[in-house]
Design an enzyme around this catalytic site. Structure first.
Site, short mmCIF file in Angstrom:
data_model
loop_
_atom_site.label_atom_id
_atom_site.label_comp_id
_atom_site.label_asym_id
_atom_site.label_seq_id
_atom_site.Cartn_x
_atom_site.Cartn_y
_atom_site.Cartn_z
N SER A 108 0.86 -1.19 0.00
CA SER A 108 0.00 0.00 0.00
C SER A 108 0.89 1.23 0.00
CB SER A 108 -0.88 0.01 1.25
OG SER A 108 -1.27 1.34 1.53
N PHE B 214 -6.15 5.51 7.88
CA PHE B 214 -4.74 5.82 8.11
C PHE B 214 -3.87 4.57 8.05
CE2 PHE B 214 -7.42 8.89 10.20
CZ PHE B 214 -6.88 10.10 9.75
N GLY B 215 -2.63 4.77 7.64
CA GLY B 215 -1.67 3.67 7.67
C GLY B 215 -1.06 3.57 9.06
N GLY B 216 -0.35 2.48 9.29
CA GLY B 216 0.43 2.33 10.51
C GLY B 216 -0.37 2.09 11.77
N ASP C 102 -6.20 -6.20 4.97
CA ASP C 102 -5.65 -4.85 4.92
C ASP C 102 -5.68 -4.20 6.31
OD1 ASP C 102 -4.90 -2.29 4.19
OD2 ASP C 102 -6.64 -1.90 2.93
N GLY C 103 -4.50 -3.90 6.82
CA GLY C 103 -4.42 -3.16 8.08
C GLY C 103 -3.53 -3.82 9.10
C1 DX5 Z 1 -6.12 1.93 5.72
C2 DX5 Z 1 -5.75 1.51 4.32
C3 DX5 Z 1 -4.67 0.50 4.28
C4 DX5 Z 1 -3.41 0.94 4.96
C5 DX5 Z 1 -2.58 -0.23 5.28
O1 DX5 Z 1 -7.17 2.80 5.65
O2 DX5 Z 1 -6.85 0.96 3.64
O3 DX5 Z 1 -4.42 0.04 2.97
O4 DX5 Z 1 -2.67 1.82 4.19
O5 DX5 Z 1 -1.45 0.27 5.88
P1 DX5 Z 1 -0.73 -0.48 7.07
O6 DX5 Z 1 -0.12 -1.72 6.47
O7 DX5 Z 1 0.28 0.53 7.46
O8 DX5 Z 1 -1.74 -0.78 8.11
ZN ZN Z 2 -6.39 -0.19 1.76
#
Ligand code: DX5
Ligand code: ZN
Length: 224
Positions: free
Chosen positions: A17, A152-154, A181-182
């Site tokens: 991602s 959000f990521g992370g 995902d997540g």
């Molecule tokens: C969250 C997104 C994910 C996210 C995953 O809203 O849909 O795709 O970027 O990132 P990580 O691996 O950092 O949880």
């Molecule tokens: Zn995603």
């Protein structure tokens, strides 16, 4: 428009991602993961309505298309996926996932996406029960299970949400991809693969590392 084939089910794929990548040099970031031998890249599209964050739209996807032959997996975290699907297809997206929480006629939208020549996916948030996608899941090419609240990521992996993967896999059988995902990293990846996931989205676990290729390989290695 590119003709990138959907990676058929039956293999474990790490799906980076770009949400945690350096947005000032996305083409370079994608070139690096391409060198790692990934087949797909996960594009997180956020509208500031469905989720409290705003990311990329069709113009960015269209520019990236000119730099990459990877399979573009667009995850639409937007309230009106039906309205914007065509723009994403025209920009060069290969796959479109929309959220069940915002679509009353998901079967129809899957048909619309297929008619536009892309593969289609449904996504469910951590608090959304599997029953909501029971009927539509078998019509998809990939079902996406969120293991964080989107936006959000992370964020930290939600173990309870991941358990839904088992039931989804039972529903769709072996021919449809189950994406997760997540919060996925090398430690979590084997757990979700054990539940039946075969497509592992990872943002922070890859793009927070200076060596993205080693980070991708670590996730793959953990699942062997
Ligand atoms: C969250 C997104 C994910 C996210 C995953 O809203 O849909 O795709 O970027 O990132 P990580 O691996 O950092 O949880
Ligand atoms: Zn995603």
């Amino acid at each position: 428009m590119s003709r990138v084939e959907f990676p058929k089910a039956g293999t474990i794929e790490v799906n980076p991602s770009i949400l945690s990548a350096d947005f000032a040099c996305l083409a370079d970031e994608i070139a690096v993961i391409e060198r790692a031998g990934v087949k797909m890249v996960h594009l997180d599209v956020m509208d500031g309505h469905f989720v409290p964050n705003i990311t990329i739209g069709p113009p960015v996807v269209a520019k990236l298309r000119g730099h990459s032959k990877l399979f573009f997996d667009a995850h639409l975290m937007i309230t009106e996926p039906r309205k914007y699907a065509k723009a994403f297809v025209e920009a060069g997206t290969n796959h479109i996932t929309f959220h069940i929480e915002v679509e009353d006629r998901p079967e129809e939208l899957i048909d619309v996406l297929h008619d536009m020549g892309v593969t289609a996916g449904i996504c469910l948030n951590p608090e959304t029960p599997v029953e909501r996608v029971e009927k539509v899941a078998p019509l998809c090419d990939m079902v996406l299970v969120m293991t964080v609240h989107p936006g959000f990521g992370g964020q930290e992996f939600m173990a309870e949400a991941a358990e839904k993967i088992r039931r989804i896999r039972e529903i769709v059988g072996p021919e449809i991809r189950v994406e997760v995902d997540g919060g996925i990293d090398a430690e979590i990846a084997p757990i979700v693969v054990g539940y039946g996931a075969d497509t592992l989205v990872a943002g922070h676990a890859i793009f927070s590392k200076s060596d993205r290729i080693a980070a991708i390989e670590a996730i793959r290695e953990a699942c062997r």
